[in-house]
Scaffold this motif. Structure first.
Motif, PDB file in Angstrom:
ATOM      1  N   HIS A 259     105.781  17.285 -41.146  1.00 53.99           N
ATOM      2  CA  HIS A 259     106.857  16.261 -40.575  1.00 53.99           C
ATOM      3  C   HIS A 259     106.576  14.415 -41.901  1.00 53.99           C
ATOM      4  CE1 HIS A 259     107.180  18.197 -36.996  1.00 53.99           C
ATOM      5  NE2 HIS A 259     106.677  17.195 -36.546  1.00 53.99           N
ATOM      6  N   ILE A 260     107.972  14.507 -42.149  1.00 52.99           N
ATOM      7  CA  ILE A 260     107.718  13.497 -43.195  1.00 52.99           C
ATOM      8  C   ILE A 260     108.671  12.188 -42.328  1.00 52.99           C
ATOM      9  CG2 ILE A 260     109.280  12.418 -45.361  1.00 52.99           C
ATOM     10  CD1 ILE A 260     109.105  15.114 -46.727  1.00 52.99           C
ATOM     11  N   GLU A 261     107.610  11.319 -42.711  1.00 50.02           N
ATOM     12  CA  GLU A 261     108.299   9.827 -41.933  1.00 50.02           C
ATOM     13  C   GLU A 261     108.296   9.404 -43.034  1.00 50.02           C
ATOM     14  OE1 GLU A 261     105.488   8.522 -38.947  1.00 50.02           O
ATOM     15  OE2 GLU A 261     105.616  10.381 -37.437  1.00 50.02           O
ATOM     16  N   HIS A 262     109.747   8.263 -42.616  1.00 53.70           N
ATOM     17  CA  HIS A 262     110.251   7.300 -43.286  1.00 53.70           C
ATOM     18  C   HIS A 262     109.876   5.683 -42.357  1.00 53.70           C
ATOM     19  CE1 HIS A 262     112.989   4.734 -45.810  1.00 53.70           C
ATOM     20  NE2 HIS A 262     112.096   4.322 -45.533  1.00 53.70           N
ATOM     21  N   GLU A 263     108.761   4.813 -42.574  1.00 53.77           N
ATOM     22  CA  GLU A 263     109.077   3.652 -41.974  1.00 53.77           C
ATOM     23  C   GLU A 263     109.757   2.549 -42.482  1.00 53.77           C
ATOM     24  OE1 GLU A 263     106.187   1.183 -38.600  1.00 53.77           O
ATOM     25  OE2 GLU A 263     105.562   2.832 -39.950  1.00 53.77           O
ATOM     26  N   LEU A 264     110.641   2.408 -41.517  1.00 60.35           N
ATOM     27  CA  LEU A 264     111.385   0.406 -42.312  1.00 60.35           C
ATOM     28  C   LEU A 264     110.491  -0.218 -41.312  1.00 60.35           C
ATOM     29  CD1 LEU A 264     113.790   2.878 -42.897  1.00 60.35           C
ATOM     30  CD2 LEU A 264     114.775   1.070 -43.730  1.00 60.35           C
ATOM     31  N   SER A 265     111.563  -1.118 -41.504  1.00 54.88           N
ATOM     32  CA  SER A 265     110.668  -2.199 -40.466  1.00 54.88           C
ATOM     33  C   SER A 265     111.843  -2.374 -39.489  1.00 54.88           C
ATOM     34  CB  SER A 265     111.794  -4.270 -41.092  1.00 54.88           C
ATOM     35  OG  SER A 265     112.261  -3.875 -41.255  1.00 54.88           O
ATOM     36  N   GLY A 266     112.328  -1.840 -39.287  1.00 52.72           N
ATOM     37  CA  GLY A 266     113.691  -1.783 -37.799  1.00 52.72           C
ATOM     38  C   GLY A 266     112.941  -0.434 -37.395  1.00 52.72           C
ATOM     39  N   GLY A 267     112.446   0.443 -37.798  1.00 51.76           N
ATOM     40  CA  GLY A 267     112.171   2.358 -36.633  1.00 51.76           C
ATOM     41  C   GLY A 267     111.490   3.141 -38.263  1.00 51.76           C
TER      42      GLY A 267
ATOM     43  N   ASP B  25     114.389  14.633 -50.442  1.00 53.70           N
ATOM     44  CA  ASP B  25     114.085  14.472 -52.437  1.00 53.70           C
ATOM     45  C   ASP B  25     113.718  13.730 -53.156  1.00 53.70           C
ATOM     46  OD1 ASP B  25     116.365  17.175 -53.088  1.00 53.70           O
ATOM     47  OD2 ASP B  25     118.024  15.180 -52.306  1.00 53.70           O
ATOM     48  N   ALA B  26     112.735  14.054 -54.148  1.00 57.58           N
ATOM     49  CA  ALA B  26     111.560  13.263 -54.094  1.00 57.58           C
ATOM     50  C   ALA B  26     111.242  13.500 -55.872  1.00 57.58           C
ATOM     51  CB  ALA B  26     110.094  13.888 -53.361  1.00 57.58           C
ATOM     52  N   ASP B  27     110.548  12.670 -56.260  1.00 50.99           N
ATOM     53  CA  ASP B  27     111.185  12.119 -57.774  1.00 50.99           C
ATOM     54  C   ASP B  27     108.842  12.263 -57.692  1.00 50.99           C
ATOM     55  OD1 ASP B  27     113.405  13.611 -58.561  1.00 50.99           O
ATOM     56  OD2 ASP B  27     113.782  12.262 -58.977  1.00 50.99           O
TER      57      ASP B  27
ATOM     58  N   ALA C 167      99.804  10.253 -47.957  1.00 53.06           N
ATOM     59  CA  ALA C 167     101.273  10.294 -48.778  1.00 53.06           C
ATOM     60  C   ALA C 167     102.071  11.752 -49.313  1.00 53.06           C
ATOM     61  CB  ALA C 167     101.047   9.402 -50.087  1.00 53.06           C
ATOM     62  N   VAL C 168     103.153  11.590 -49.125  1.00 50.43           N
ATOM     63  CA  VAL C 168     104.330  12.134 -49.711  1.00 50.43           C
ATOM     64  C   VAL C 168     103.305  13.347 -50.518  1.00 50.43           C
ATOM     65  CG1 VAL C 168     106.249  13.906 -50.502  1.00 50.43           C
ATOM     66  CG2 VAL C 168     105.658  11.866 -48.094  1.00 50.43           C
ATOM     67  N   ARG C 169     103.391  12.323 -51.814  1.00 48.87           N
ATOM     68  CA  ARG C 169     103.038  13.243 -53.101  1.00 48.87           C
ATOM     69  C   ARG C 169     101.936  11.651 -53.402  1.00 48.87           C
ATOM     70  NH1 ARG C 169     102.575  17.503 -51.528  1.00 48.87           N
ATOM     71  NH2 ARG C 169     104.545  19.179 -52.380  1.00 48.87           N
ATOM     72  N   ALA C 170     101.340  11.820 -54.476  1.00 52.75           N
ATOM     73  CA  ALA C 170     100.242  10.975 -54.825  1.00 52.75           C
ATOM     74  C   ALA C 170     101.096   9.811 -55.790  1.00 52.75           C
ATOM     75  CB  ALA C 170      99.712  11.645 -56.104  1.00 52.75           C
ATOM     76  N   ARG C 171     102.426  10.011 -55.836  1.00 50.65           N
ATOM     77  CA  ARG C 171     103.249   9.091 -56.136  1.00 50.65           C
ATOM     78  C   ARG C 171     104.505   9.218 -56.523  1.00 50.65           C
ATOM     79  NH1 ARG C 171     101.935   7.431 -62.859  1.00 50.65           N
ATOM     80  NH2 ARG C 171      99.149   7.732 -62.661  1.00 50.65           N
TER      81      ARG C 171
ATOM     82  N   GLU D 135     105.492   8.563 -45.379  1.00 52.70           N
ATOM     83  CA  GLU D 135     104.521  10.088 -45.130  1.00 52.70           C
ATOM     84  C   GLU D 135     104.827  11.545 -45.154  1.00 52.70           C
ATOM     85  OE1 GLU D 135     101.027   6.452 -44.017  1.00 52.70           O
ATOM     86  OE2 GLU D 135     101.956   7.943 -42.884  1.00 52.70           O
ATOM     87  N   ARG D 136     103.558  12.103 -45.431  1.00 52.58           N
ATOM     88  CA  ARG D 136     104.121  13.755 -45.094  1.00 52.58           C
ATOM     89  C   ARG D 136     102.789  13.858 -44.791  1.00 52.58           C
ATOM     90  NH1 ARG D 136     104.354  18.412 -47.891  1.00 52.58           N
ATOM     91  NH2 ARG D 136     105.226  20.165 -46.484  1.00 52.58           N
ATOM     92  N   PRO D 137     102.328  14.939 -43.911  1.00 55.65           N
ATOM     93  CA  PRO D 137     102.506  14.268 -42.567  1.00 55.65           C
ATOM     94  C   PRO D 137     101.848  12.283 -42.275  1.00 55.65           C
ATOM     95  CG  PRO D 137     100.100  15.420 -42.855  1.00 55.65           C
ATOM     96  CD  PRO D 137     100.720  15.521 -44.100  1.00 55.65           C
ATOM     97  N   ALA D 138     102.007  12.056 -41.375  1.00 55.27           N
ATOM     98  CA  ALA D 138     101.868  10.816 -40.802  1.00 55.27           C
ATOM     99  C   ALA D 138     100.865  10.845 -41.254  1.00 55.27           C
ATOM    100  CB  ALA D 138     101.987  10.145 -39.449  1.00 55.27           C
TER     101      ALA D 138
END
Length: 368
Positions: free
Chosen positions: A316-324, A293-295, A254-258, A248-251
């Protein structure tokens, strides 16, 4: 793994052909890729994954440490007919880059890739004995009197013995297999480890072989032992997949629609410098670069990218995985989308790069 040898042609007047090729400083590097399981740090911010050594900096803005990496492959045959173990030993390596592949169309887990800038890379062959045997060690140079440690797999049998130069010494322990041979210092001469009956099991090259004159340069020390430690067992947790991750961007948005695919990169811009006393380079970390980078695809997506770049929209861009959570601070499109319109285009798609800033520009938040 690349040991990075540098050899330069030497020319002379009176002949069109090279008269020699001379060795210069080594420029070793390696790449490690693995399916991601662990978040880089634990809840106490201790590094628990190798990627942390390329993401984090210490209080002095330096890398938090370097990495020793050892890889092993096994082959049949060998000098004693019991197989050969081939080792890749990467020593003193700074993690120059960290980059995962985030592809929702892939079946496999997130591939984490580390670019390593090392001080020394070496390849070793250890021929395995056909039966348990004591080992004989000898050097071609009388000055080699350092200790040598030999271990079997798992270090259940280990012995440290002092070399006696050109006089052969023999271990008291018998080794059914050999998994580590480690000299306490760089040898001047070539060190041979055999079964004492004429079968060579390993040879370590001395510094005189690497020198262009009679001054020894960087003899090989071998494969490091585990010592009081142990090889890690399986991590035993689920692998991380990009599908289902929060990106996500911001939290909350979505960063972009797709997001068709993405990646993020930490670059430490490691600088290497030659030293007069060794062919191994000095390693110094430079400024840290943090980018995402994003496509992506969706309606008027190129418009959003262009306008955010022109207006310097930082979020901010947040990338959340199962661990953090990976938190990329103040991300702005520095390589915005270029608009391409095609007659048979089903949906507008773009590629863009977000660059991050702040102190720090990336934050790690372990959640379990």
């Amino acid at each position: 793994m690349d040991p990075g040898p540098s050899l330069a042609r030497q020319d002379s007047l009176g002949t069109p052909d090279a008269v020699d090729h001379n060795r210069g400083p080594e420029e070793p590097e390696a790449t490690v890729g693995y399916d991601l399981q662990r978040f880089p740090v634990d809840v106490d911010d201790n590094p628990v994954d190798a990627s942390a050594y390329g993401i984090l900096r210490d209080q002095y803005n330096d890398l938090i440490g370097t990495i020793l990496a050892v890889g092993r492959r096994e082959y049949g045959g060998g000098n004693d007919g019991a197989g050969v173990r081939e080792y890749s030993v990467v020593r003193g390596s700074g993690v120059d880059s960290v980059s995962p592949t985030l592809d929702p169309s892939a079946e496999n887990p997130i591939l984490m890739e580390l670019g390593l800038t090392a001080r020394k890379n070496r390849s070793y062959l250890i021929h395995q004995p056909s039966a348990a045997t004591t080992l004989e060690i000898v050097s071609t140079e009388a000055a080699d009197t350092m200790e040598i440690t030999i271990e079997d797999e798992g270090a259940s049998t280990t012995e440290t013995i002092a070399l006696d130069g050109t006089t052969a010494v023999t271990t008291t322990s018998e080794f059914a297999d050999i998994d580590a041979i480690w000299l306490a210092d760089n040898p001047d001469g070539n060190v041979t480890i055999s079964d004492g009956s004429g079968t060579t099991l390993c040879e370590l090259t001395g510094g005189l072989e690497y020198s262009g004159d009679d001054q020894p340069v960087d003899g090989d020390r071998g494969v490091p032992p585990t010592g009081a430690g142990s090889h890690a067992g399986e991590i035993g947790t689920n692998f991380e997949h990009f599908v289902g991750d929060r990106f996500e961007r911001p939290a909350g948005e979505a960063v972009r629609a797709r997001i068709n695919s993405a990646s993020w990169t930490i670059e430490n811009n490691i600088n290497t410098q030659a030293l007069h006393s060794t062919r191994a380079p000095a390693i110094d970390a430079g400024n840290r670069g943090v980018s995402v980078d994003a496509d992506a695809a969706g309606p008027y997506i190129s418009h959003k990218s262009m306008m955010e770049a022109l207006q310097k929209v930082q979020q901010h861009i947040e990338h959340e995985l199962s661990g953090g959570i990976f938190r990329f601070k103040n991300a702005v499109p520095t390589d915005s989308a270029s608009r391409t319109v095609e007659a048979e285009q089903a949906v507008a798609s773009i590629s863009e790069t977000f660059s991050c800033s702040g102190d720090p520009a990336i934050e790690l938040e372990a959640t379990n």
